[in-house]
Design a protein around this motif. Structure first.
Motif, mmCIF file in Angstrom:
data_model
loop_
_atom_site.group_PDB
_atom_site.id
_atom_site.type_symbol
_atom_site.label_atom_id
_atom_site.label_comp_id
_atom_site.label_asym_id
_atom_site.label_seq_id
_atom_site.Cartn_x
_atom_site.Cartn_y
_atom_site.Cartn_z
ATOM 1 N N VAL A 73 14.754 33.664 16.448
ATOM 2 C CA VAL A 73 13.364 33.541 15.960
ATOM 3 C C VAL A 73 12.334 33.576 17.095
ATOM 4 N N LYS A 74 12.799 33.496 18.319
ATOM 5 C CA LYS A 74 11.878 33.766 19.434
ATOM 6 C C LYS A 74 11.419 35.226 19.391
ATOM 7 N N GLY A 75 12.307 36.093 18.935
ATOM 8 C CA GLY A 75 11.950 37.507 18.791
ATOM 9 C C GLY A 75 11.718 38.237 20.100
ATOM 10 N N THR A 76 12.436 37.829 21.130
ATOM 11 C CA THR A 76 12.201 38.427 22.453
ATOM 12 C C THR A 76 13.362 39.280 22.956
ATOM 13 N N ALA A 77 14.301 39.609 22.066
ATOM 14 C CA ALA A 77 15.469 40.392 22.503
ATOM 15 C C ALA A 77 15.048 41.816 22.868
ATOM 16 N N PRO A 78 15.433 42.287 24.036
ATOM 17 C CA PRO A 78 15.091 43.669 24.405
ATOM 18 C C PRO A 78 16.059 44.673 23.784
ATOM 19 N N GLY A 79 15.666 45.949 23.765
ATOM 20 C CA GLY A 79 16.603 47.003 23.371
ATOM 21 C C GLY A 79 17.527 47.336 24.526
ATOM 22 N N PHE A 80 18.556 48.104 24.239
ATOM 23 C CA PHE A 80 19.382 48.671 25.303
ATOM 24 C C PHE A 80 18.786 50.035 25.675
ATOM 25 N N ASP A 81 18.851 50.409 26.927
ATOM 26 C CA ASP A 81 18.375 51.746 27.312
ATOM 27 C C ASP A 81 19.082 52.814 26.479
ATOM 28 N N ALA A 82 20.393 52.646 26.320
ATOM 29 C CA ALA A 82 21.183 53.662 25.614
ATOM 30 C C ALA A 82 20.827 53.728 24.133
ATOM 31 N N SER A 83 20.577 52.560 23.506
ATOM 32 C CA SER A 83 20.277 52.582 22.070
ATOM 33 C C SER A 83 18.880 53.151 21.828
ATOM 34 N N LEU A 84 17.955 52.879 22.739
ATOM 35 C CA LEU A 84 16.614 53.450 22.602
ATOM 36 C C LEU A 84 16.673 54.974 22.743
ATOM 37 N N ARG A 85 17.492 55.435 23.687
ATOM 38 C CA ARG A 85 17.644 56.883 23.881
ATOM 39 C C ARG A 85 18.249 57.526 22.635
ATOM 40 N N LEU A 86 19.281 56.908 22.085
ATOM 41 C CA LEU A 86 19.928 57.442 20.886
ATOM 42 C C LEU A 86 18.969 57.412 19.695
ATOM 43 N N TYR A 87 18.303 56.283 19.507
ATOM 44 C CA TYR A 87 17.396 56.118 18.364
ATOM 45 C C TYR A 87 16.298 57.185 18.379
ATOM 46 N N LYS A 88 15.676 57.334 19.558
ATOM 47 C CA LYS A 88 14.574 58.311 19.681
ATOM 48 C C LYS A 88 15.076 59.737 19.454
ATOM 49 N N GLU A 91 27.185 44.055 36.283
ATOM 50 C CA GLU A 91 27.303 45.046 37.362
ATOM 51 C C GLU A 91 27.174 46.490 36.879
ATOM 52 N N GLY A 92 26.858 46.662 35.589
ATOM 53 C CA GLY A 92 26.476 48.002 35.157
ATOM 54 C C GLY A 92 27.501 48.806 34.386
ATOM 55 N N GLN A 93 28.789 48.419 34.397
ATOM 56 C CA GLN A 93 29.772 49.234 33.674
ATOM 57 C C GLN A 93 29.529 49.193 32.162
ATOM 58 N N PHE A 94 29.112 48.024 31.686
ATOM 59 C CA PHE A 94 28.772 47.903 30.258
ATOM 60 C C PHE A 94 27.710 48.936 29.872
ATOM 61 N N ASP A 95 26.626 49.016 30.653
ATOM 62 C CA ASP A 95 25.548 49.971 30.342
ATOM 63 C C ASP A 95 26.052 51.410 30.380
ATOM 64 N N LYS A 96 26.910 51.697 31.361
ATOM 65 C CA LYS A 96 27.453 53.063 31.458
ATOM 66 C C LYS A 96 28.326 53.387 30.253
ATOM 67 N N ASP A 97 29.097 52.393 29.824
ATOM 68 C CA ASP A 97 29.964 52.604 28.657
ATOM 69 C C ASP A 97 29.124 52.877 27.406
ATOM 70 N N TYR A 98 28.062 52.087 27.235
ATOM 71 C CA TYR A 98 27.189 52.291 26.074
ATOM 72 C C TYR A 98 26.513 53.653 26.177
ATOM 73 N N ASP A 99 26.057 53.981 27.384
ATOM 74 C CA ASP A 99 25.338 55.238 27.575
ATOM 75 C C ASP A 99 26.187 56.448 27.192
ATOM 76 N N LEU A 100 27.476 56.408 27.537
ATOM 77 C CA LEU A 100 28.335 57.548 27.196
ATOM 78 C C LEU A 100 28.550 57.637 25.682
ATOM 79 N N VAL A 101 28.651 56.475 25.010
ATOM 80 C CA VAL A 101 28.757 56.496 23.540
ATOM 81 C C VAL A 101 27.501 57.145 22.953
ATOM 82 N N ALA A 102 26.331 56.771 23.490
ATOM 83 C CA ALA A 102 25.068 57.356 23.012
ATOM 84 C C ALA A 102 25.077 58.870 23.202
ATOM 85 N N SER A 103 25.595 59.317 24.324
ATOM 86 C CA SER A 103 25.651 60.770 24.580
ATOM 87 C C SER A 103 26.555 61.477 23.570
#
Lengths: 256, 256
Positions: free
Chosen positions: A142-157, A76-88
């Protein structure tokens, strides 16, 4: 406006029913505060906080009564918001670091549940409420299909743009190097300095020790580890710790 | 059962109104899951988690939009539940420690927001949303009327019963020794080994350094610090850290 007796009673019952069964309507009642939680949700809130702050110690599975809570927290999105604030917070800190010109200003990232999301795997395995299955998990890796998190991609970049040297440090095995590199590139990561995986001598080592040893080698090469991002306390603690550590949320599993 | 037209309309309006203004009624709709949060509550959730996990770094005040959120978190009971679960984890761990017979098995406690609650003070000062006022806070401290937390009293008594040597380590000044001792006894604490306060040489020292130095002296005396309980990361980190640290919740202030 007038009501006939029967229509007013019907409308009253329907309206009351709609309010009682629909959390979206009922939650409007308290738009600035948190509505009271059920005792299960309340316990699971306490449990998640205890896990995130490392108070719970080693835990093997999400408490069974919290499977649904963890599912909702993530979906429901709280996890993403929590990660996003850590990235900020991490980006705000990174901007205060004065970088030299020697390329020795490093930032360490863990991979699983930090750069790459295995939520799709855990969704099919009770969101961490089922015991860890090494064979099944490696089949997923080994499928290698795991996506990134929006927040981690923002932080990484943002860190790349600021000029940090990126060091990837994972508990994955050396045998998974190629698929991990491909997965990371497919997910949108690029330009890391090195990818450190568990080699022969690291088998069976506790994660905290293995990761501390690897960071220690990096420091001995002359790097300063300004920041470290991981979903596990074992990514962040031990020795050769970063100037600032960022614990990203993971309510699904614990690695000692 | 029959309604007259006017009474049915009146009842309908009153019932709807009662449901809309009363979160206790409206929350029944979702007894096993968390109802969706407003965007402010959702942000404040993320902020509190970031603060509790030390991701937020140094912060001076609770974000103004979260004052009401923090007030509700504390006054509606989730804070107490969160602390209570930490106490349970600490007791479970303490029971696994094999104690010697030399009295050198120590447990360290911070005081403010760990053993004694200043919530009454902070309630009158915006729950941490107003800047810290040293003069006013010390006026509160010397009253000596701070109560204990139910959870900290439970933990303290359990540790005493198990035979741990209790060491109290606070950022309070040596000049507040008597009132602090009296306040602790009045609140239900007893039988500590020593109370360490900031002396002349500790003035101006960062809390992490001051507390690490004090723990270090204790360790040099031959004590093993099995556990440490504090509401601040500066109570728990640095050197001479405990085998297990327990971070109890405090969304009202941060001490670097």
């Amino acid at each position: 406006m007038t009501f006939s007796r029967s229509s007013s009673i019907t409308f009253f019952i329907l309206a009351l029913f709609a309010v009682l069964i629909n959390p979206a309507i009922s939650s409007r009642a308290s738009s600035f505060t948190k509505p009271p939680l059920s005792s299960i949700a309340s316990y699971c809130e306490s449990w998640r906080l205890a896990a995130e702050t490392n108070n719970a110690g080693t835990w093997k599975v999400v408490p069974s009564q919290c499977e649904n809570y963890v599912k909702n927290y993530i979906s429901e999105g709280q996890f993403d918001k929590d990660y996003d604030l850590v990235a900020s917070y991490a980006i705000a800190y990174a901007k205060t670091v004065k970088l030299g010109r020697d390329g020795k200003d490093a930032w360490v990232f863990d991979i699983d549940e930090t750069l790459l999301s295995n939520i799709e795997y855990y969704k099919a395995h009770g969101y961490g409420s089922q015991p860890y299955d090494n064979t099944l998990f490696n089949e997923w890796v080994v499928k290698g299909t795991a996506p990134g998190f929006d927040a981690s991609l923002r932080l990484y970049k943002a860190l790349k743009k600021l000029g940090f040297t990126i060091i990837l440090l994972t508990g994955r095995d050396e045998s998974q190097r190629s698929i991990t590199e491909k997965n990371l590139r497919d997910a949108g990561y690029f330009g890391w300095n090195r990818l450190l995986l568990r080699g022969k001598n690291d088998q069976g080592k506790a994660a905290t020790l293995y990761k501390s040893e690897q960071r220690s080698k990096v420091v001995k090469e002359g790097y300063t580890i300004h920041g470290n991002t991981g979903d596990q306390w074992s990514d962040l603690q031990g020795f050769a710790v970063a100037a600032r550590s960022f614990k990203v949320p993971n309510p699904m599993y614990y690695i000692p």
